[in-house]
Design a protein around this motif. Structure first.
Motif, mmCIF file in Angstrom:
data_model
loop_
_atom_site.group_PDB
_atom_site.id
_atom_site.type_symbol
_atom_site.label_atom_id
_atom_site.label_comp_id
_atom_site.label_asym_id
_atom_site.label_seq_id
_atom_site.Cartn_x
_atom_site.Cartn_y
_atom_site.Cartn_z
ATOM 1 N N LYS A 35 67.764 58.763 90.807
ATOM 2 C CA LYS A 35 66.536 58.930 89.908
ATOM 3 C C LYS A 35 66.751 58.739 88.564
ATOM 4 O O LYS A 35 65.881 58.138 87.697
ATOM 5 N N VAL A 36 67.740 59.013 87.805
ATOM 6 C CA VAL A 36 68.118 58.699 86.458
ATOM 7 C C VAL A 36 69.068 57.455 86.417
ATOM 8 O O VAL A 36 69.386 57.305 85.370
ATOM 9 N N LYS A 37 69.302 56.943 87.425
ATOM 10 C CA LYS A 37 70.318 55.772 87.348
ATOM 11 C C LYS A 37 71.664 56.122 86.696
ATOM 12 O O LYS A 37 71.938 55.381 85.837
ATOM 13 N N ALA A 38 72.370 57.158 87.225
ATOM 14 C CA ALA A 38 73.335 57.606 86.458
ATOM 15 C C ALA A 38 74.328 58.269 87.366
ATOM 16 O O ALA A 38 73.990 58.929 88.132
ATOM 17 N N VAL A 39 75.668 58.144 86.818
ATOM 18 C CA VAL A 39 76.655 58.981 87.578
ATOM 19 C C VAL A 39 77.249 60.023 86.603
ATOM 20 O O VAL A 39 77.271 59.648 85.462
ATOM 21 N N GLN A 40 76.926 61.254 86.915
ATOM 22 C CA GLN A 40 77.287 62.589 86.269
ATOM 23 C C GLN A 40 78.766 62.859 86.685
ATOM 24 O O GLN A 40 78.803 63.111 88.017
#
Length: 165
Positions: A35-40
């Motif tokens: 949804k936020v186009k990120a790898v956390q």
């Protein structure tokens, strides 16, 4: 790696976070958030170990959680992590943003993020955190991409691995 071994390592990390330890283990958790186009990424390490490593590497005196704690310690944490921890997503090297850190008992939690990620087929991790100063150091990597969970235990000799989804 089998699930019982992972549970055992997580048990050790949580148990040792409240006492003096003789085991050297960090945990890196990786999650893809479409949804936020990120790898956390969340990393936890023993506070005394990371303090020892940074004090020796950068000839400083962090004095974590004291009144004399260096005000610019995030500079050193970020520099250390950028030197010791690297990621490739789908074969492409990715830089991450250092979001910050927080202390919890004897642990330091670091928060990182890789932005602009549309999808993930594999993640290559190179993790040399603390292995120079503590040869027994083991770095457990746990990841969740979609509904797929993967994990691997990295050591001083075997410090990198590719997780395929």
């Amino acid at each position: 790696m089998k699930t019982p071994k992972i549970v055992f390592f997580l048990f050790i990390v949580s148990t040792l976070s409240f006492s003096s330890h003789k085991y050297y283990l960090s945990l890196t958790q990786i999650k893809f958030k479409p949804k936020v186009k990120a790898v956390q990424i969340i990393i936890n390490v023993f506070m005394d170990d990371i303090e020892t490593a940074l004090n020796k590497d950068y000839k400083i005196d962090l004095q974590l959680t004291t009144k004399k704690e260096l005000k610019n310690n995030d500079f050193y944490f970020e520099k250390y992590l950028k030197d010791k921890l690297h990621f490739k997503i789908d074969g492409v090297a990715k830089e991450y943003n250092y979001i910050g850190k927080e202390y919890d008992g004897d642990l330091v939690f670091f928060y990182l993020e890789i932005e602009n990620i549309e999808s993930v087929k594999n993640i290559h991790v190179s993790n040399k955190i603390l292995t120079h100063h503590f040869p027994e150091q083991e770095n457990l990597i746990k990841s969740k991409i979609g509904d797929v969970h993967k994990s691997v235990l990295l050591t001083k000799k075997d410090y990198q691995s590719t997780l395929n989804y």
